[in-house]
Design a protein around this motif. Structure first.
Motif, PDB file in Angstrom:
ATOM      1  N   PHE A 178     -15.087 -29.912 -15.737  1.00  0.00           N
ATOM      2  CA  PHE A 178     -13.871 -31.000 -15.505  1.00  0.00           C
ATOM      3  C   PHE A 178     -14.930 -32.056 -15.720  1.00  0.00           C
ATOM      4  O   PHE A 178     -13.837 -33.389 -15.129  1.00  0.00           O
ATOM      5  CB  PHE A 178     -13.395 -30.967 -14.642  1.00  0.00           C
ATOM      6  CG  PHE A 178     -12.293 -29.611 -14.466  1.00  0.00           C
ATOM      7  CD1 PHE A 178     -10.773 -29.937 -15.168  1.00  0.00           C
ATOM      8  CD2 PHE A 178     -12.805 -28.492 -13.733  1.00  0.00           C
ATOM      9  CE1 PHE A 178      -9.900 -28.629 -15.012  1.00  0.00           C
ATOM     10  CE2 PHE A 178     -11.596 -27.290 -13.718  1.00  0.00           C
ATOM     11  CZ  PHE A 178     -10.548 -27.765 -14.058  1.00  0.00           C
ATOM     12  N   GLY A 179     -15.650 -32.212 -16.375  1.00  0.00           N
ATOM     13  CA  GLY A 179     -17.213 -33.804 -16.428  1.00  0.00           C
ATOM     14  C   GLY A 179     -16.786 -34.442 -15.001  1.00  0.00           C
ATOM     15  O   GLY A 179     -16.982 -36.084 -14.665  1.00  0.00           O
ATOM     16  N   THR A 180     -17.527 -33.533 -14.056  1.00  0.00           N
ATOM     17  CA  THR A 180     -17.793 -33.977 -12.768  1.00  0.00           C
ATOM     18  C   THR A 180     -18.893 -33.603 -12.141  1.00  0.00           C
ATOM     19  O   THR A 180     -20.230 -32.797 -13.070  1.00  0.00           O
ATOM     20  CB  THR A 180     -16.946 -33.386 -11.929  1.00  0.00           C
ATOM     21  OG1 THR A 180     -16.715 -31.882 -11.741  1.00  0.00           O
ATOM     22  CG2 THR A 180     -15.186 -34.167 -12.093  1.00  0.00           C
ATOM     23  N   GLU A 181     -19.440 -34.056 -11.274  1.00  0.00           N
ATOM     24  CA  GLU A 181     -20.703 -34.357 -10.706  1.00  0.00           C
ATOM     25  C   GLU A 181     -21.054 -32.951 -10.550  1.00  0.00           C
ATOM     26  O   GLU A 181     -22.087 -32.263 -10.059  1.00  0.00           O
ATOM     27  CB  GLU A 181     -20.632 -35.426  -9.974  1.00  0.00           C
ATOM     28  CG  GLU A 181     -21.109 -36.710 -10.503  1.00  0.00           C
ATOM     29  CD  GLU A 181     -21.406 -37.393  -8.846  1.00  0.00           C
ATOM     30  OE1 GLU A 181     -21.651 -39.233  -9.988  1.00  0.00           O
ATOM     31  OE2 GLU A 181     -21.285 -37.112  -8.033  1.00  0.00           O
TER      32      GLU A 181
ATOM     33  N   ILE B 100     -20.812 -24.449 -13.803  1.00  0.00           N
ATOM     34  CA  ILE B 100     -19.363 -24.639 -15.334  1.00  0.00           C
ATOM     35  C   ILE B 100     -18.177 -25.270 -15.520  1.00  0.00           C
ATOM     36  O   ILE B 100     -17.899 -25.993 -15.705  1.00  0.00           O
ATOM     37  CB  ILE B 100     -19.565 -22.503 -15.551  1.00  0.00           C
ATOM     38  CG1 ILE B 100     -20.581 -22.030 -16.395  1.00  0.00           C
ATOM     39  CG2 ILE B 100     -18.853 -23.149 -16.764  1.00  0.00           C
ATOM     40  CD1 ILE B 100     -20.204 -20.976 -15.842  1.00  0.00           C
ATOM     41  N   TYR B 101     -17.465 -25.370 -14.125  1.00  0.00           N
ATOM     42  CA  TYR B 101     -17.118 -26.032 -13.702  1.00  0.00           C
ATOM     43  C   TYR B 101     -16.670 -27.193 -13.978  1.00  0.00           C
ATOM     44  O   TYR B 101     -15.717 -28.168 -14.354  1.00  0.00           O
ATOM     45  CB  TYR B 101     -16.019 -25.375 -12.249  1.00  0.00           C
ATOM     46  CG  TYR B 101     -14.934 -24.843 -12.445  1.00  0.00           C
ATOM     47  CD1 TYR B 101     -13.917 -24.455 -11.873  1.00  0.00           C
ATOM     48  CD2 TYR B 101     -15.088 -23.228 -12.410  1.00  0.00           C
ATOM     49  CE1 TYR B 101     -12.650 -23.886 -11.765  1.00  0.00           C
ATOM     50  CE2 TYR B 101     -14.439 -22.259 -12.589  1.00  0.00           C
ATOM     51  CZ  TYR B 101     -12.711 -22.760 -12.109  1.00  0.00           C
ATOM     52  OH  TYR B 101     -12.083 -21.197 -12.087  1.00  0.00           O
ATOM     53  N   ALA B 102     -18.318 -27.436 -13.344  1.00  0.00           N
ATOM     54  CA  ALA B 102     -18.106 -29.487 -13.446  1.00  0.00           C
ATOM     55  C   ALA B 102     -18.519 -29.512 -14.952  1.00  0.00           C
ATOM     56  O   ALA B 102     -17.855 -31.103 -15.613  1.00  0.00           O
ATOM     57  CB  ALA B 102     -19.217 -29.424 -12.481  1.00  0.00           C
TER      58      ALA B 102
ATOM     59  N   ILE C 159     -12.646 -26.759  -6.072  1.00  0.00           N
ATOM     60  CA  ILE C 159     -13.004 -28.539  -6.017  1.00  0.00           C
ATOM     61  C   ILE C 159     -13.468 -28.452  -6.783  1.00  0.00           C
ATOM     62  O   ILE C 159     -14.804 -28.578  -6.555  1.00  0.00           O
ATOM     63  CB  ILE C 159     -12.769 -28.815  -4.558  1.00  0.00           C
ATOM     64  CG1 ILE C 159     -12.110 -28.653  -4.041  1.00  0.00           C
ATOM     65  CG2 ILE C 159     -13.309 -30.436  -4.657  1.00  0.00           C
ATOM     66  CD1 ILE C 159     -12.452 -28.609  -1.993  1.00  0.00           C
ATOM     67  N   ALA C 160     -13.516 -29.956  -7.897  1.00  0.00           N
ATOM     68  CA  ALA C 160     -13.912 -30.698  -8.369  1.00  0.00           C
ATOM     69  C   ALA C 160     -14.771 -32.206  -8.532  1.00  0.00           C
ATOM     70  O   ALA C 160     -13.283 -32.924  -8.289  1.00  0.00           O
ATOM     71  CB  ALA C 160     -14.191 -30.361 -10.091  1.00  0.00           C
TER      72      ALA C 160
END
Length: 418
Positions: free
Chosen positions: A77-80, A72-74, A243-244
């Motif tokens: 934040f638009g991350t892998e 969900i955090y990824a 961390i993301a």
């Protein structure tokens, strides 16, 4: 029924200030609604269910709630990938693990925004065991120019082949400078990428989450880190950090948090998942309450004759509001008032003390449900010229407003300000 000890004169000042800043609240609410939809969509996409709130013990293998929250955090934040853990003791811990994800002995960390926050400098240049200096990792920094990143100087410094990590601090920390917008961070990222395609770009995202519609990883940053007892915890997370970023970097950071080969596979949640989920769900709204409190506080203090930054009408890039008092006495009175407006320990008088990790004595007003939670109304300052106080937080605008008025009352009663 008793009420707070605020004079009619100060209440009238507050009413005038609130009338002046009301038009700015519409922008804050619009950003909050945008980010709330983003969070809600991530919850729906990942099929959040009550079973995910159950805690694990021991090793924490197969913690579905923990692993889903990472995703969900990824997504938000638009991350892998992302790593969200109660095992992070504070934001500095998360940032430390993120920094070590990209460098090894012989590499150099380049700070693009002057010196990092006081406690993080211990990780980079400290003489204690485990610091980057002890591991033979170098450090350079580019000073800010007129309070903003010196992009040409950053690009020149980033050309060096040994620069493997470029560090950007979004918030001002205890510095007298601008907090950076995601647009400004994106400009720094572009400048670095043009001269050094191998360097990892990392952003200290503390205090900035959900203040804007974008996050640094959506403007080319490789990895970000922050604290759950600031914005993304929504005032409910009892501890932790996140961390993301790029999958390989997040994995490397997880090895630093636990141990090589173990990484994110271990880490029990001990029944805290529900609060982390609920806090994240509330985070855009709670952050908006803190931003409104900061805008109101800026207007009140400005009307009392003190220099504030940002100005009430300025765009916001984090939840921090600075007030320059010029001398220690009004600074201490301000912190006393903020403490008196806290729901916890309102009877305590804050005094300067030798806080671990800081070079100067620090005064800190913080009567929070979660110890040290900066998303709850607090104010702190290093006791050094020009005696600038850093106010942040406010779980609700109404309570934050009361804290600001109590601070104004203490300053006025002591004979300072207009």
């Amino acid at each position: 029924m008793s009420f707070l000890d605020i004079s009619e004169e100060i209440r009238q000042l507050g009413a005038q200030a609130e009338k002046a800043v009301r038009p700015y609240f519409d922008v804050i609410d619009e950003i909050s609604e945008y980010n709330t939809e983003k969070v809600l969509a991530a919850f729906a996409k990942n099929r959040v269910a009550e079973a995910m709130f159950a805690g694990t013990t021991g090793y924490g293998y197969d913690d579905k709630g923990r692993d889903t929250l990472d995703q969900i955090y990824a997504d938000i934040f638009g991350t892998e990938a992302a790593l969200v853990r109660i095992g992070f003791v504070n934001g500095t811990h998360a940032l430390c693990c993120a920094m070590y994800s990209a460098v090894k002995t012989g590499d150099v960390v380049l700070s693009a925004t002057g010196p990092a926050y006081d406690t993080l400098m211990n990780t980079i240049t400290g003489d204690m065991a485990g610091s980057m200096k002890q591991y033979g990792i170098g450090y350079r920094q580019v000073e800010m120019k007129n309070g903003l990143p010196d992009v040409p100087a950053i690009a020149e410094a980033a050309k060096a082949e040994d620069v493997k990590l470029v560090f950007i601090q979004r918030s001002k920390g205890y510095g007298v400078r601008e907090s950076l917008s995601c647009e400004q961070i994106g400009e720094v990222c572009q400048a670095v990428r043009a001269v050094n395609k191998d360097a990892v770009i990392m952003v200290d995202n503390c205090y900035g989450e959900f203040v804007e519609k974008l996050e640094p990883t959506q403007v080319s940053a490789d990895i970000i880190a922050g604290s759950l007892i600031k914005n993304p915890g929504g005032g409910l997370a009892p501890t932790g950090g996140y961390i993301a970023g790029r999958k390989d970097l997040v994995e490397n950071a997880s090895f630093r948090l636990t141990a090589p080969g173990i990484g994110a596979e271990c880490g029990c949640t001990m029944g805290q998942n529900r609060l982390l989920y609920q806090g994240l769900f509330m985070a855009p709204h709670t952050t908006a309450q803190a931003v409104k409190t900061a805008v109101f506080g800026a207007q009140v203090m400005q009307m009392m004759g003190f220099e504030v930054h940002p100005l009430p009408e300025d765009p916001r890039h984090d939840i921090i509001q600075t007030i320059a008092f010029g001398k220690p006495e009004p600074l201490c009175r301000f912190c006393e008032g903020i403490q008196a407006g806290a729901p916890v320990d309102s009877f305590v008088t804050p005094v300067p003390w030798d806080m671990p990790g800081y070079q100067d004595q620090v005064i800190m007003a913080a009567g929070a449900f979660v110890q040290g939670a900066s998303i709850e109304l607090s104010a702190d300052a290093p006791m050094r010229e020009p005696y600038v106080c850093y106010m942040q937080g406010g779980l609700t605008y109404a309570s934050g407003k009361m804290g600001v008025l109590l601070a104004a009352q203490r300053i006025h009663a002591a004979g300072y300000g207009k």
